[in-house]
Design an enzyme around this catalytic site. Structure first.
Site, PDB file in Angstrom:
ATOM      1  N   GLY A  46       0.818  -1.195   0.000  1.00 12.40           N
ATOM      2  CA  GLY A  46       0.000   0.000   0.000  1.00 12.40           C
ATOM      3  C   GLY A  46       0.857   1.251   0.000  1.00 12.40           C
ATOM      4  O   GLY A  46       2.076   1.206  -0.154  1.00 12.40           O
ATOM      5  N   GLU A  47       0.210   2.404   0.177  1.00 14.34           N
ATOM      6  CA  GLU A  47       0.920   3.682   0.139  1.00 14.34           C
ATOM      7  C   GLU A  47       1.908   3.817   1.281  1.00 14.34           C
ATOM      8  O   GLU A  47       3.000   4.356   1.126  1.00 14.34           O
ATOM      9  CB  GLU A  47      -0.099   4.829   0.199  1.00 14.34           C
ATOM     10  CG  GLU A  47       0.536   6.207   0.196  1.00 14.34           C
ATOM     11  CD  GLU A  47      -0.494   7.315   0.331  1.00 14.34           C
ATOM     12  OE1 GLU A  47      -0.077   8.476   0.383  1.00 14.34           O
ATOM     13  OE2 GLU A  47      -1.701   7.017   0.402  1.00 14.34           O
TER      14      GLU A  47
ATOM     15  N   GLY B  45       2.879   1.120   3.455  1.00 11.07           N
ATOM     16  CA  GLY B  45       3.564  -0.110   3.824  1.00 11.07           C
ATOM     17  C   GLY B  45       2.894  -1.287   3.145  1.00 11.07           C
ATOM     18  O   GLY B  45       2.196  -1.137   2.142  1.00 11.07           O
TER      19      GLY B  45
ATOM     20  N   ASP C   7     -12.750   9.367  -4.205  1.00 13.87           N
ATOM     21  CA  ASP C   7     -11.946   8.418  -4.983  1.00 13.87           C
ATOM     22  C   ASP C   7     -12.736   7.135  -5.221  1.00 13.87           C
ATOM     23  O   ASP C   7     -12.199   6.034  -5.132  1.00 13.87           O
ATOM     24  CB  ASP C   7     -10.637   8.123  -4.251  1.00 13.87           C
ATOM     25  CG  ASP C   7      -9.609   7.452  -5.163  1.00 13.87           C
ATOM     26  OD1 ASP C   7      -9.796   7.499  -6.395  1.00 13.87           O
ATOM     27  OD2 ASP C   7      -8.633   6.887  -4.646  1.00 13.87           O
TER      28      ASP C   7
END
Length: 768
Positions: free
Chosen positions: A415-416, A418, A531
């Site tokens: 992910g962003e 970790g 989003d």
């Protein structure tokens, strides 16, 4: 990230001649030049723009790749603007082509074009003019391309010029690897990254000396595609008679050491311990025996003792904290309730005042957040950013979990902040459940920690069957974790692509209904997602779709006209409403626009919205009234709902409550899915769906759908009228030599819309 790079070729680092192969000889030329810092380098340039039909090739020397499967090629180059070159209309180009050839050994200095595989056409973001050169302004372009998976020992790179004025300033070729590391008393060797962007290479660790694997928990780590080690799974433990030293660089010294001396740390902390850290006094006493005497202590003062051993191996870890408060001096007055009732009254009065102050302060704080409440009984979303202390927000909305209750089983992605893992959560008195675990990578900043936990502060406020459920967080240990319910089928876009064509229309509508219900719940709470896309919808084993990924989410006020305006940053253009792109204004209505794109993704089984159009082309097309055509086999009623979601005026778009109602009717009465295009009251059809019957030629139609590159294909096959095009099947489209699946689907979707318009608006008899 540069620490993970292994350089195979760097032309700037070579000061002697590169001696690459150039063909024909009067094409690419090796010269001495200057880079962007005016450092001397060797470069190749070509500028044969006056003659047509240029075909100039340049090939590097053989590059041995080692164990790498995925290679990065970084090109830095300058390119001259054709408009600044007089008399070259039709011959000058502003692109060049990049190729590669795999071999097991060098093949000599011959160069045959048919042996090379094209990587990409390289275009310049910035071009220069003659005036720029005179002013010594370097407009340097940097492009990176990836090749792989590679299977042979090495490869060549080749550059094809077709008539541009270009200089290759530098060529760098590299791959990424995770360097060897010791973690949890296990050694992990240098590991080359996988062949794909999403590849995770699992590596077994080897226990260091005097350590052994923990039972049923062997050490593993995953090497990500970016050359980073992800969260460790399992571990080694010290053997009997040994102990771990600190976080351990993998050292298990024996407990049977020769005592050198003990170090005792004393923390002098004032008494109710509310002094700031800077007011604390630290001192150290060392002793070679197992006891120590501490003198000159202050009366009525709290001291905290911690003890650690110092041996030849270095310092050990501190033992548990031991707190001791010294006695009062003999001359100090001892006051009891019997001796001085006045003091008792004063103390009670002061205590009461303090309590009253805290109550008032608490009321004010509570009132601050109560102002967001719409009316009694309605839960309203509270933006965590309104809290001065982010830790207070996360602990108000998210349950703190004990790390010992969580077992990480495997890494499933990155992910962003970790890695993302799957595992089990076992709470006391409850059965264990499958969970997904987001972890915060080592070396994070305080801002990264705050941003990471912000998502948990948001998720913790939601409770709906179509919104991903937060189990809790781990903030008091390492790694910091967010634990959510496990969704077995992953993200919706990938799930649909994997099962292309395998669901009924009603099943797809059921998925859409679930997403709309989740968004209705969020919208009712005064919450904007910002989003919403199929990649941010998760699917469980029962095909239940749930909204997730709240990283871009923000709050809005009760005022229906209130919007959240960002100050910049990237937004997902293909899913974002025009007003949000142009003015950075996000509302529930802009989420409805995004939902329409999600509908299109679902009905096209995960196709990329707007196919290969650039973001700027998408923005321009939307502004001119273009809307995505119906996906293949999409019922007209569903496409009309998409068009309603894509109304330019956000006030004209349906609310999520209305969308849920419409989808419920479609599920109860599938005949409503067959509503002919154009029978709905929405005026959007005439505004944004191209009237294909108004086009005068096949060429005009192809240009309208951004597929004019295939004009000659249609002409050569004899498709000279729109009526003949409307009869085409997918097999007919493929027979034209259109091999890209996205282009096939785009053209067929447009043909289906054209066919529906001809049938409905003109009653044209088309036999398909």
């Amino acid at each position: 990230a540069s620490l993970s790079l292994v350089i195979l070729l760097d032309s700037k680092a070579q000061q002697t001649d590169l001696e690459w192969i150039s063909y024909p000889p009067n094409g690419w030329e090796e010269i001495s030049g200057l880079d962007e810092n005016y450092t001397p380098i060797r470069t190749y340039q070509v500028c044969q723009v006056m003659e047509p039909n240029q075909n100039n090739w340049l090939r590097t020397n053989w590059i041995e790749k080692g164990n790498a499967q995925r290679i990065f090629v970084e090109l830095k180059f300058t390119l001259r603007d054709c408009n600044s070159l007089p008399g070259v209309v039709g011959t000058c180009k502003e692109t060049f082509n990049l190729y590669y050839q795999e071999t097991d050994s060098e093949v000599g200095r011959s160069l045959r074009e048919n042996q090379y595989v094209k990587i990409d056409t390289i275009a310049a973001d910035e071009s220069f003019t003659q005036g720029d050169l005179g002013e010594r302004k370097m407009k340097l372009n940097t492009e990176v391309r990836i090749i792989g998976p590679l299977t042979r020992r090495g490869f060549y790179l080749a550059f094809q010029d077709v008539g541009a004025c270009i200089a290759l300033v530098s060529v760098k070729v590299y791959y990424k690897k995770c360097w060897s590391i010791i973690e949890n008393l296990a050694t992990f060797p240098d590991t080359v990254t996988g062949s794909e962007f999403s590849s995770l290479v699992e590596v077994e660790g080897v226990c260091v000396n005097d350590a052994e694997e923990e039972a049923d928990n062997s050490p593993k780590m995953h090497c990500s595609a970016e050359g980073e080690w992800l969260v460790p799974i399992g571990k080694c433990i010290c053997k009997a008679g040994f102990h771990q030293k600190g976080d351990a660089l993998g050292f298990c010294p024996s407990n049977l050491f020769n005592l050198k001396h003990l170090s005792i740390l004393l923390n002098a902390v004032q008494r109710s311990k509310e002094k700031d850290q800077k007011d604390r006094v630290y001192s150290t006493v060392r002793s070679k025996s197992t006891s120590a005497t501490v003198n000159n202590l202050k009366p009525s003062t709290a001291y905290v003792f911690q003890i650690r051993a110092f041996t030849e191996a270095g310092y050990g870890t501190y033992g548990p904290r031991l707190e001791i408060t010294t006695k009062e001096e003999a001359t100090a007055a001892i006051v009891s309730s019997e001796q001085n009732p006045v003091i008792i009254i004063a103390v009670v009065a002061v205590a009461g005042t303090i309590i009253l102050v805290f109550m008032v302060f608490g009321f004010i704080i509570g009132r601050r957040y109560a102002l967001a409440v719409k009316f009694p009984g309605t839960k309203t979303y509270i933006d965590p950013e309104t809290y001065e202390d982010p830790n207070r927000a996360v602990h108000q909305f998210a349950k703190e979990l004990d790390a010992s209750c969580i077992k990480i089983e495997r890494v499933i992605g990155a992910g962003e902040f970790g890695e993302v893992c799957s595992g089990r959560l076992k709470l006391p008195g409850k059965r264990d459940v499958s969970v997904a675990i987001k972890t915060l990578k080592v070396g994070y900043t305080e801002k990264q920690r705050r941003d990471f936990l912000c998502e948990a502060s948001i998720m913790g406020q939601f409770d709906h069957p179509n919104v991903v459920h937060l189990e809790g967080v781990v903030t008091r240990g390492k790694p910091v974790m967010i634990v959510i319910e496990y969704m077995e089928n992953g993200s919706l876009d990938g799930f649909l692509r994997k099962h292309d064509g395998q669901f009924t229309v009603i099943q797809l509508v059921g998925m859409l209904r679930g997403i709309a219900a989740g968004m209705r719940y969020l919208s009712d709470m005064g919450y904007v997602h910002r989003d919403l896309a199929a990649r941010n919808i998760l699917v469980n084993s029962n095909l239940v779709c749930k909204v997730s990924d709240f990283g871009l989410s923000r709050v809005i006020d009760d005022d229906p006209e209130a919007v959240y305006t960002t100050t910049g940053g990237k937004i997902p253009v293909r899913w974002t409403a025009p007003e949000a792109i142009q003015y950075r204004k996000f509302t529930s209505a802009s989420d409805v626009w995004s939902y329409g794109i999600v509908m299109w993704e679902v009905m096209s089984y995960g196709e990329r919205p707007y196919w290969d159009m650039s973001n700027q082309d998408v923005i321009k097309a939307i502004d001119e009234g273009y809307r995505l055509p119906a996906p293949m086999d999409c019922p007209p009623g569903l496409h009309q709902l998409m068009l309603d979601c894509w109304q330019k005026d956000r006030a004209e778009r349906p609310k999520f409550d209305q969308i849920v109602g419409i989808l419920d009717k479609m599920i109860r009465n599938p005949n409503t899915l067959k509503t002919p295009l154009g029978t709905c009251t929405s005026p959007l059809l005439d505004q944004s769906t191209p009237d294909f019957t108004a086009f005068r030629s096949v060429g005009e139609w192809l240009e309208a759908i951004k597929m004019e590159r295939y004009r000659d294909n249609f002409t050569a096959a004899g498709y000279s009228s729109l009526e003949s095009v409307a009869r085409m099947s997918i097999e007919d489209v493929m027979s034209l030599g259109i091999t890209l699946v996205g282009h096939q689907k785009k053209i067929m979707s447009s043909i289906q819309t054209m066919r529906a318009q001809m049938l409905h608006l003109h009653g044209t008899g088309i036999q398909v």
